[in-house]
Design a protein around this motif. Structure first.
Motif, short mmCIF file in Angstrom:
data_model
loop_
_atom_site.label_atom_id
_atom_site.label_comp_id
_atom_site.label_asym_id
_atom_site.label_seq_id
_atom_site.Cartn_x
_atom_site.Cartn_y
_atom_site.Cartn_z
N THR A 202 0.82 -1.22 0.00
CA THR A 202 0.00 0.00 0.00
C THR A 202 0.85 1.27 0.00
O THR A 202 0.45 2.28 -0.58
N GLU A 203 2.01 1.23 0.65
CA GLU A 203 2.84 2.44 0.73
C GLU A 203 3.41 2.84 -0.64
O GLU A 203 3.86 3.96 -0.82
N TYR A 204 3.37 1.92 -1.59
CA TYR A 204 3.85 2.23 -2.94
C TYR A 204 2.72 2.67 -3.86
O TYR A 204 2.97 3.08 -4.99
N GLY A 205 1.49 2.56 -3.40
CA GLY A 205 0.37 2.96 -4.25
C GLY A 205 0.10 2.01 -5.40
O GLY A 205 -0.31 2.42 -6.48
N VAL A 206 0.36 0.71 -5.17
CA VAL A 206 0.15 -0.29 -6.21
C VAL A 206 -1.34 -0.40 -6.53
O VAL A 206 -2.20 -0.43 -5.65
N ALA A 207 -1.65 -0.44 -7.82
CA ALA A 207 -3.05 -0.54 -8.24
C ALA A 207 -3.17 -1.47 -9.44
O ALA A 207 -2.22 -1.65 -10.20
N ALA A 208 -4.36 -2.06 -9.60
CA ALA A 208 -4.62 -2.92 -10.76
C ALA A 208 -4.71 -2.04 -12.01
O ALA A 208 -5.02 -0.85 -11.94
N SER A 209 -4.42 -2.63 -13.14
CA SER A 209 -4.45 -1.88 -14.40
C SER A 209 -5.25 -2.66 -15.45
O SER A 209 -5.20 -3.89 -15.49
N CYS B 85 -1.33 -10.39 -9.97
CA CYS B 85 -0.63 -9.45 -10.85
C CYS B 85 -1.54 -8.25 -11.18
O CYS B 85 -2.76 -8.39 -11.32
N SER B 86 -0.94 -7.08 -11.29
CA SER B 86 -1.71 -5.88 -11.62
C SER B 86 -2.22 -5.88 -13.06
O SER B 86 -3.18 -5.17 -13.39
N PHE B 87 -1.61 -6.68 -13.93
CA PHE B 87 -1.98 -6.68 -15.34
C PHE B 87 -3.32 -7.37 -15.57
O PHE B 87 -3.81 -8.10 -14.70
N PRO B 88 -3.94 -7.18 -16.72
CA PRO B 88 -5.32 -7.64 -16.96
C PRO B 88 -5.58 -9.13 -16.72
O PRO B 88 -6.68 -9.49 -16.30
N ASP B 89 -4.59 -9.99 -16.97
CA ASP B 89 -4.87 -11.43 -16.79
C ASP B 89 -4.87 -11.83 -15.32
O ASP B 89 -5.31 -12.92 -14.97
N HIS B 90 -4.34 -10.96 -14.42
CA HIS B 90 -4.37 -11.17 -12.97
C HIS B 90 -3.80 -12.53 -12.54
O HIS B 90 -4.34 -13.19 -11.66
N THR B 91 -2.72 -12.92 -13.17
CA THR B 91 -2.02 -14.14 -12.75
C THR B 91 -1.46 -13.94 -11.35
O THR B 91 -0.99 -12.85 -11.01
N ALA B 92 -1.52 -14.98 -10.52
CA ALA B 92 -1.01 -14.89 -9.14
C ALA B 92 0.40 -15.44 -9.05
O ALA B 92 0.73 -16.45 -9.67
N VAL C 19 6.96 -2.12 -9.56
CA VAL C 19 7.72 -1.36 -10.54
C VAL C 19 6.96 -0.12 -11.01
O VAL C 19 5.73 -0.13 -11.10
N ARG C 20 7.71 0.97 -11.29
CA ARG C 20 7.14 2.16 -11.92
C ARG C 20 7.34 2.02 -13.43
O ARG C 20 8.45 1.87 -13.91
N THR C 21 6.25 2.05 -14.16
CA THR C 21 6.32 1.84 -15.61
C THR C 21 6.75 3.12 -16.33
O THR C 21 6.89 4.18 -15.70
N LEU C 22 6.92 3.02 -17.63
CA LEU C 22 7.34 4.19 -18.41
C LEU C 22 6.35 5.34 -18.27
O LEU C 22 6.73 6.51 -18.27
N CYS C 23 5.06 4.99 -18.13
CA CYS C 23 4.05 6.03 -18.05
C CYS C 23 3.85 6.55 -16.63
O CYS C 23 3.02 7.44 -16.40
N GLY C 24 4.56 5.98 -15.66
CA GLY C 24 4.47 6.45 -14.28
C GLY C 24 3.54 5.65 -13.40
O GLY C 24 3.41 5.95 -12.21
N SER C 25 2.87 4.63 -13.93
CA SER C 25 1.99 3.78 -13.12
C SER C 25 2.83 2.90 -12.19
O SER C 25 3.94 2.50 -12.53
#
Length: 332
Positions: free
Chosen positions: A52-59, A85-92, A99-105
């Motif tokens: 939570t301290e990193y602000g992780v969110a699903a995408s 996983c935060s990515f659409p397939d939500h693999t565990a 990680v901070r992506t190129l777009c800042g997510s």
């Protein structure tokens, strides 16, 4: 400067899952998005609550990231719960990175996903594996040397006592000790068989009679008149030197150096091996002295109530006069 490592599978993946337009735009622009080899350490997260301290969110989209975008790694195997996983397939996954992506997510992805969506991830993965190995070695160096030193000191005391018992046994029951040595070193191999006389009840006559039975001396293969606990004492001293070496390395800040940790860890493994050998040495000889027939002699020897009677030895055991000789065991 444009990245030299654009994902070849990007177009194929985009057909089945939407790719972040900002990440694609940066990949296709002339901006400098070259991978930066990470040399700094990142925190290790062990529970999902720490995310939570990193602000992780699903995408709802997939993203692209560089090595230097990794903020933390995670391992939740101790909690026996996989992280989705935060990515659409939500693999565990049990293991992965934040990680901070190129777009800042800010996203969390497992190592499998990371190998596809973080540029040249195999390099940083190797770095983190070495880092994890060093962390485990540091934990071992901080927790195990003192325990090993204590164990070896105890084994050294037990070995000295066994050495004293062997000397006392050989001094007061020398003929039996010589026979046991002869049995061990016989050309035909060790002979552990000892014949005992005992009184048993005969139901046919309703009376007791003397009968014979054969038992085997436990641990006779370890009967060694020249045995010495000196090597266990040396092992205990080596363990104590390692304790001091770890303490000194900590004070000098050398526990941050991978080479120093590897050197000390190698010494720790050596002490583990010495402790295992010492345990085998001591427990084997304790098995010898705990064999029923030998134990009776040792007890009598400790009490100094043993006397020679020809080729047999007379002593008291459980309130009765007993005899032990090379030809067997009997009671009056």
């Amino acid at each position: 400067m444009r990245s030299t490592h654009e994902p070849q599978h990007l177009e194929e993946t985009a057909k089945t899952a939407k790719m972040c337009e900002k990440c694609v735009s940066l990949l296709e622009s002339g901006a400098d998005i070259s991978a930066v080899v990470r040399a700094r350490r990142v925190p290790l997260l062990r529970t999902e609550s720490q995310f939570t301290e990193y602000g992780v969110a699903a995408s709802k989209e997939r993203h692209w990231a560089r090595q230097d975008g990794i903020l933390a790694k995670y391992n939740t195997r101790e909690t026996t719960r996989k992280v989705v996983c935060s990515f659409p397939d939500h693999t565990a996954h049990f293991d992965g990175v934040v990680v901070r992506t190129l777009c800042g997510s800010i996203v969390s992805i497992g190592h499998v996903c990371a190998s596809r969506w973080i540029e040249k991830y195999e390099h940083v993965r190797a770095f983190m594996l070495r880092e994890d190995a060093m962390a485990r070695r540091l934990d071992a160096l901080r927790s195990q040397p003192n325990e090993l030193s204590t164990d070896l000191q105890d084994l050294s005391r037990r070995a000295k006592r066994l050495h004293e018992l062997r000397a006392q046994f050989q001094r007061l029951v020398s003929e039996l000790a010589e026979e046991m040595t002869r049995r061990q070193t016989a050309a035909t191999g060790p002979n552990t068989a000892v014949e005992f006389k005992e009184r048993v009840f005969d139901p046919a006559t309703g009376q007791h009679k003397t009968d014979f039975r054969i038992e085997h001396l436990t641990g006779l293969e370890w009967w060694d008149p020249q045995a010495s606990p000196e090597r266990i004492e040396r092992s205990a001293l080596q363990a104590q030197k390692l304790v001091e070496a770890v303490r000194q390395a900590g004070m000098a800040g050398e526990l941050d150096d991978e080479g120093s940790v590897a050197r000390l860890y190698s010494q720790l493994q050596d002490v583990h091996s010495l402790r295992k050998d010492a345990e085998t040495w001591v427990s084997s000889r304790e098995r010898f002295f705990s064999a029923p027939n030998v134990k009776r002699v040792v007890k009598a020897t400790d009490a100094h109530r043993i006397a020679a009677a020809g080729k047999r030895f007379r002593f008291y055991h459980q309130g009765r006069v007993c005899f032990l000789g090379l030809d067997g065991f009997d009671r009056e």
